[in-house]
Write a protein that holds these residues in place. Sequence first.
Motif, PDB file in Angstrom:
ATOM      1  N   VAL A  50       6.247  57.062 157.800  1.00 53.99           N
ATOM      2  CA  VAL A  50       6.726  58.316 157.807  1.00 53.99           C
ATOM      3  C   VAL A  50       7.707  58.767 156.918  1.00 53.99           C
ATOM      4  O   VAL A  50       8.763  58.106 156.966  1.00 53.99           O
ATOM      5  CB  VAL A  50       6.962  58.899 159.443  1.00 53.99           C
ATOM      6  N   ALA A 110       9.898  61.612 156.481  1.00 54.29           N
ATOM      7  CA  ALA A 110       9.816  63.071 157.178  1.00 54.29           C
ATOM      8  C   ALA A 110      10.551  64.145 156.420  1.00 54.29           C
ATOM      9  O   ALA A 110      11.280  63.931 155.415  1.00 54.29           O
ATOM     10  CB  ALA A 110      10.485  62.902 158.344  1.00 54.29           C
ATOM     11  N   VAL A 148       5.624  64.640 162.846  1.00 58.70           N
ATOM     12  CA  VAL A 148       6.658  63.683 163.143  1.00 58.70           C
ATOM     13  C   VAL A 148       6.889  63.793 164.868  1.00 58.70           C
ATOM     14  O   VAL A 148       6.867  62.551 165.468  1.00 58.70           O
ATOM     15  CB  VAL A 148       7.758  63.733 162.398  1.00 58.70           C
ATOM     16  N   SER A 194       9.869  54.448 159.148  1.00 63.73           N
ATOM     17  CA  SER A 194      10.389  55.608 158.454  1.00 63.73           C
ATOM     18  C   SER A 194      11.020  55.454 157.205  1.00 63.73           C
ATOM     19  O   SER A 194      11.673  54.407 157.150  1.00 63.73           O
ATOM     20  CB  SER A 194      11.436  56.507 159.364  1.00 63.73           C
ATOM     21  N   THR A 248       6.109  65.264 153.698  1.00 64.94           N
ATOM     22  CA  THR A 248       6.379  66.644 153.974  1.00 64.94           C
ATOM     23  C   THR A 248       5.453  67.551 152.411  1.00 64.94           C
ATOM     24  O   THR A 248       4.988  66.824 151.807  1.00 64.94           O
ATOM     25  CB  THR A 248       7.683  67.084 153.698  1.00 64.94           C
TER      26      THR A 248
END
Length: 529
Positions: free
Chosen positions: A24, A26, A34, A46, A73
């Motif tokens: 991830v 984020a 998320v 992450s 994102t």
Amino acid sequence: MTNAELVSHFYQILINLEVSEVIVCAGARNAPLVVGLEGRSFKVKSFFEERSAGFYALGRIKALGKPVAIMTTSGTAVAELLPAVVEGYYQGLPLIVVSADRPKNYRGSGAPQAIDQAGIFNKYVHTCYDWDVQQTDLKTEFDGTKPLHFNLCFDEPLIDGDFTQRTKQFVEVNKIESFKQQAFDAEYGQEAKQFKNPLVILSQLSSSEKEQVKKSLQKYQIFHYAESLSGLLGDGDLVHLQLNNCEPLLGNFLEKDLFSSVIRVGGVPTVRLWRDLEKKYAHIPVLSISELPFSGLARKSLQTGFENLDTLLNFAEYRKIDFTDLNKKIQAKKVTALGEFRNSEQNFVFQLSDLIKYQPVYIGNSLPIREWDQFSQGSFPDTYGNRGANGIDGQISTYLGWSNQFGISWAIIGDLTAMYDLASLGLNREDSPDSRKCLVIINNKGGQIFKKVFDHEKFLNPHEVQFQGWAQMFGWNYLQIADVADLQLVQQLIAKKEKKNFVIEIQTDQQQSNAVWKFMEETCKTVTY
Ligand SMILES: Cc1ncc(C[n+]2csc(CCOP(=O)(O)OP(=O)(O)O)c2C)c(N)n1
């Protein structure tokens, strides 16, 4: 549908795609994804920097043998994944890219963090599914042999419902076959007759391919040139069938008609001869046995899959060759040169490989892969490297992802390659506590691969950078070695069995390294079969 429902359906798709790990990266726009991870069974990692994270994901795919998802994102965050997607495409790795996007009507507006994300990876992904909450058909098709892109558009409020809910809708994922290797039929068999006295070159192989190849080579006692990424170089059962690697010899062999065709097994080879097959040896028939759809040559050649390996290797006519004496001669010459030029890169590789025999090793592009192919000693069954697009980017990241499965492991990379991937060491936080990483940087102060061809600063990018501060910044231990005798420090480090990660910087003597290359080239001209 709400964002929460779209996320819930989507996670069922990931499960159906057999994804169990998610990386991830984020930002605000992917908040629904998320938040939606909470309480689900995915293993989540992450990281903030998408380019490294993408390459790390490739290493995880290689280690797990199944797809891994990476989430970003919106905006340039998605574009940062292009290098890893390209590398994944050429290695046939199922990297599942999940980008969050602003609503579709923002496209082309120049609104903050709204770029044209749908289709951004073009031919390098199997498909780009561009979905928003209006989407009714969530049917997914995937062939599992290349990256796949989901672009999910979310409007505000981003968190608009219960993200813990599980989908009740049936989400269909179809596994399709998009590429089929040429079957070995009668017509093909006719063509395969050209493969007389083939030089068999082994390049990158998966674990299962490796076993299969080894069996056939043993069964028919076939002489071959093994690259390190095959994992079979120096293999105890095959070593009597292998040429003591000395690259320039191969061209001589073709010129002297010792071999009259080439059978490549595995990935596209690194060896110089492969590039020369394009023009200089364009008359030499080439057959590739690989699971990937790439011939690796712009000119005509034959291709087939591993299911035909045994038939083809049996089928080809071989000249009985015994390279025992030649191997001895080459070895003696190598040892003489390395003894004389003891702080050359090649001697560091020679000595280091002896210390770390049988341990997993990741080999970086540029000189390290070539030096490991020609100067490593011993056998390294677990060898890996990103040879899909031959980039020097993302190498440490892929190594870190790949090596989590092992106890101690090694990566051997160049200095510019290390500087390309500086954020990567941060990826190692919270990783498997049992794995111990040793990152060896061969610091020859620039891109020395260019020295022989374009000996100019513009190509070499010379520098005086050292890596101690960088290691410290990420809490890694650091060792600097400038004399081959100090490799005993590496030996001590291995013996201690401490669970510590190390950056080991080896400073090499450039003049000595150049002298070894020259010596080996001259040697290859004089040794005869
Ligand atoms: C992403 C990417 N950019 C540029 C190149 C071209 N390139 C190939 S090797 C190399 C230099 C590598 O230098 P270093 O890592 O120090 O290794 P050395 O040549 O000294 O072994 C460059 C820039 C590449 N392969 N990949």
